[in-house]
Structures are given as structure tokens and as C-alpha cells.
Design a protein around this motif. Structure first.
Motif, PDB file in Angstrom:
ATOM      1  N   TYR A 214       0.808  -1.220   0.000  1.00 45.15           N
ATOM      2  CA  TYR A 214       0.000   0.000   0.000  1.00 45.15           C
ATOM      3  C   TYR A 214       0.843   1.273   0.000  1.00 45.15           C
ATOM      4  O   TYR A 214       0.336   2.361  -0.242  1.00 45.15           O
ATOM      5  CB  TYR A 214      -0.987   0.005   1.175  1.00 45.15           C
TER       6      TYR A 214
ATOM      7  N   ASN B 114      -3.523  -5.393   2.848  1.00 46.08           N
ATOM      8  CA  ASN B 114      -3.880  -4.512   1.730  1.00 46.08           C
ATOM      9  C   ASN B 114      -5.051  -3.621   2.136  1.00 46.08           C
ATOM     10  O   ASN B 114      -5.936  -4.037   2.851  1.00 46.08           O
ATOM     11  CB  ASN B 114      -4.277  -5.354   0.517  1.00 46.08           C
ATOM     12  N   CYS B 115      -5.073  -2.414   1.659  1.00 51.62           N
ATOM     13  CA  CYS B 115      -6.142  -1.441   1.893  1.00 51.62           C
ATOM     14  C   CYS B 115      -6.325  -1.080   3.363  1.00 51.62           C
ATOM     15  O   CYS B 115      -7.441  -1.113   3.883  1.00 51.62           O
ATOM     16  CB  CYS B 115      -7.480  -1.938   1.336  1.00 51.62           C
TER      17      CYS B 115
ATOM     18  N   GLU C   2      -7.395   4.590   5.485  1.00 46.81           N
ATOM     19  CA  GLU C   2      -6.697   5.799   5.018  1.00 46.81           C
ATOM     20  C   GLU C   2      -6.607   6.867   6.097  1.00 46.81           C
ATOM     21  O   GLU C   2      -5.655   7.626   6.138  1.00 46.81           O
ATOM     22  CB  GLU C   2      -7.371   6.343   3.763  1.00 46.81           C
TER      23      GLU C   2
ATOM     24  N   CYS D   6      -4.838   2.281  -1.862  1.00 45.81           N
ATOM     25  CA  CYS D   6      -5.610   1.052  -1.765  1.00 45.81           C
ATOM     26  C   CYS D   6      -5.815   0.394  -3.133  1.00 45.81           C
ATOM     27  O   CYS D   6      -6.353   1.001  -4.045  1.00 45.81           O
ATOM     28  CB  CYS D   6      -6.963   1.359  -1.134  1.00 45.81           C
TER      29      CYS D   6
ATOM     30  N   ASP E 259      -7.974  -2.397  -3.985  1.00 44.72           N
ATOM     31  CA  ASP E 259      -8.974  -3.263  -3.364  1.00 44.72           C
ATOM     32  C   ASP E 259      -9.059  -4.612  -4.069  1.00 44.72           C
ATOM     33  O   ASP E 259      -8.389  -4.837  -5.081  1.00 44.72           O
ATOM     34  CB  ASP E 259     -10.336  -2.566  -3.264  1.00 44.72           C
TER      35      ASP E 259
ATOM     36  N   CYS F 172      -9.174  -3.654   5.104  1.00 46.12           N
ATOM     37  CA  CYS F 172      -7.915  -4.391   5.110  1.00 46.12           C
ATOM     38  C   CYS F 172      -8.157  -5.877   4.806  1.00 46.12           C
ATOM     39  O   CYS F 172      -8.995  -6.520   5.423  1.00 46.12           O
ATOM     40  CB  CYS F 172      -7.254  -4.225   6.467  1.00 46.12           C
TER      41      CYS F 172
END
Length: 123
Positions: free
Chosen positions: A12, A41-42, A45, A54, A56, A111
Motif C-alpha cells: 500500500y 492490503n487497503c 486511510e 488502496c 482493493d 484491510c
């Protein structure tokens, strides 16, 4: 080539296009039937003050599909399977699911982990 590749809470930091490029290159380094775990991941923020980029789960799937059309994958007959799982489902026990615990911020937002398996060679 590798049987397993792991990346956790790192992609990320890169722009989405760079993430896709790295993922495609890593898949090429997997042996047939090799597995890759891309976790974290993601992340949220707000937690990272807008510094996260991100990619997704849908974009991850599109990334892998775009690589499947590239000559470097087509020549090798390279295909992958993708499975995504929310990180909270991997790391939080059911009995603590509704209690607030230290480290919960890791699971805020969307996430997730991506499990990518390189398909075995065709016979």
C-alpha cells in the motif's frame, strides 16, 4: 523461482499501478503451484493520514486479469487463482470479535489478504 512469497503491510506504500506491476512480476517468480500471500492490503486511510494507496480486491482481480493478457504470461501459459479474505477474519478469534482489543486499528477499513496460487503447468 520460489514455492512461497509473502508480503505483509507493504504494497500500500506504492501507487496502484506500481502495486500491480510488482504483483505481476512476483507471480512470474513463483514455481508452478507456488503460493503468494499479500496481507495488509487497503489499510484505513484515516489511520495512515491518506498515505495509503488502496488496491482493493476487485482491482487486484483486474490487475491479475490484465497480466494474463501480457505476452510474458501468455508465452508461459501462466494462470493464477485468487482468493481474498478480510484480515479481521484471519487474525481475530470469534470470542473476541465484538470486544475492543489492542491492535484493532490494524483491521479498520477494508484491510484484506490476497492468496494467489500459480496454476500448475498443463500436461
Amino acid at each position: 523461482s520460489f514455492d512461497y512469497i509473502t508480503s505483509f503491510w507493504s504494497l500500500y506504500h506504492l501507487q496502484q499501478s506500481d502495486q500491480c506491476s510488482i504483483i505481476g512480476q512476483l507471480v512470474q517468480k513463483l514455481r508452478p503451484a507456488g503460493r503468494m500471500w499479500l496481507g495488509g492490503n487497503c489499510p484505513d486511510e484515516k489511520l495512515l493520514e491518506g498515505k495509503a494507496h488502496c488496491l482493493d480486491a476487485e482491482e487486484m482481480s483486474k490487475c491479475l486479469s490484465s497480466w494474463a493478457e501480457k505476452p510474458e504470461w501468455r508465452v508461459q501459459g501462466l494462470r493464477v487463482d485468487l482468493e481474498t479474505v478480510k484480515d479481521v477474519d484471519l487474525f481475530r478469534s470469534m470470542e473476541n470479535r465484538h470486544a475492543q482489543v489492542q491492535g484493532d486499528y490494524l483491521f479498520w477499513g477494508h484491510c484484506y489478504s490476497a492468496f494467489i496460487t500459480r496454476s500448475p503447468r498443463s500436461s
